[in-house]
Design an enzyme around this catalytic site. Structure first.
Site, short mmCIF file in Angstrom:
data_model
loop_
_atom_site.label_atom_id
_atom_site.label_comp_id
_atom_site.label_asym_id
_atom_site.label_seq_id
_atom_site.Cartn_x
_atom_site.Cartn_y
_atom_site.Cartn_z
CD GLU A 1 75.55 14.78 -11.93
OE1 GLU A 1 74.86 15.81 -11.85
OE2 GLU A 1 75.54 14.01 -12.90
CB THR A 2 82.76 13.96 -9.04
OG1 THR A 2 83.41 14.00 -10.32
CG2 THR A 2 83.69 13.30 -8.03
#
Length: 260
Positions: A44-45
């Site tokens: 995830e970002t």
């Protein structure tokens, strides 16, 4: 654009789950955020913007935007409370799943999340073929939770990710009771081939399903959970009705300016 890389659910660099946290003045386009997430290749970002009503948080996997992520929430809270809101003890975010709050408790960051339901579903041959072990129980909400006979089955699992991709659930989690003497109530691993994430190192969101299951099963209100990926990580969880508290530690790996 300032980006921080944080190792979440660990107190040691190169362990836990990597999250990129982008603190921006206004929202980039969804296409740009997706491109950054794909470039980072972390599970995830996170992108966070301070709006008039407070902080607004969104999460992107390399494959697409996701509605909820635990470790990148921890990473974002760590960044904001360390560098932007240093005098605050608590911070809250507007997200796709509603208001999410995080408070600092010593070196832990305690997150308050909505609990997932554990809706029982039939154990199938497809599940057994996909993970190589026949589950003893199966539950479905956003994710699919497969309970395995032993923690050794969890550690040694070698799933067929193409077959995992065909199972119900956005993510597929396997779990078992912790081995006596190791200090963990439960063990898990999580796979996300639908999101271009083969195995997620440590998954806060899926523990919103794992924690209620094991609290009920073990008759406990608080758990020490271990996710047994290659990087590994520890979560401290408690289930309270329709809410789950998940706590963990975090360390900063790097800060940078993105050229976008």
């Amino acid at each position: 654009m300032r980006q921080y890389i944080v190792d979440a659910f660990t107190d040691r660099l190169f362990y836990g789950n990597q999250a990129a946290v982008c603190v921006v003045d206004e929202w980039p386009s969804s296409q740009m955020m997706q491109s950054i997430a794909k470039e980072n290749r972390f599970s995830e970002t996170a992108f966070v913007v301070r709006e008039p009503q407070g902080w607004h948080l969104r999460w992107f996997t390399p494959g697409r935007e996701i509605d909820f992520c635990g470790h990148a929430t921890l990473g974002t809270a760590f960044v904001l409370l360390s560098f932007y809101c240093r005098d605050a003890a608590e911070i809250s975010f507007d997200t796709q799943v509603g208001k999410v709050s995080v408070r600092r408790r010593g070196d832990l960051f305690v997150m308050d999340f909505p609990a997932y339901e554990c809706r029982p579903v039939a154990v199938t041959d497809s599940m057994a073929a996909a993970i190589g072990v026949r589950p003893v129980e199966a539950y479905l909400d956003r994710d699919l939770l497969l309970v395995l006979p032993s923690e050794g089955d969890v550690r040694e699992l070698r799933p067929n990710l193409q077959l995992v991709k065909g199972l119900d659930g956005l993510l597929v989690a396997v779990t078992a009771e912790g081995k006596p003497g190791e200090g963990y109530d439960c063990m898990s691993r999580v796979f996300g081939p639908k999101l271009a994430v083969d195995e997620d190192p440590v998954t806060g969101s899926t523990h919103c399903m794992i924690a209620p299951y094991w609290c009920a099963r073990l008759g406990k209100s608080r758990l020490v959970c271990h996710q047994s990926s290659e990087r590994g990580g520890d979560l401290y969880a408690s289930a309270m009705g329709n809410r789950v508290q998940i706590a963990g530690k975090a360390v900063l790996f790097s800060t940078s300016e993105l050229s976008v």
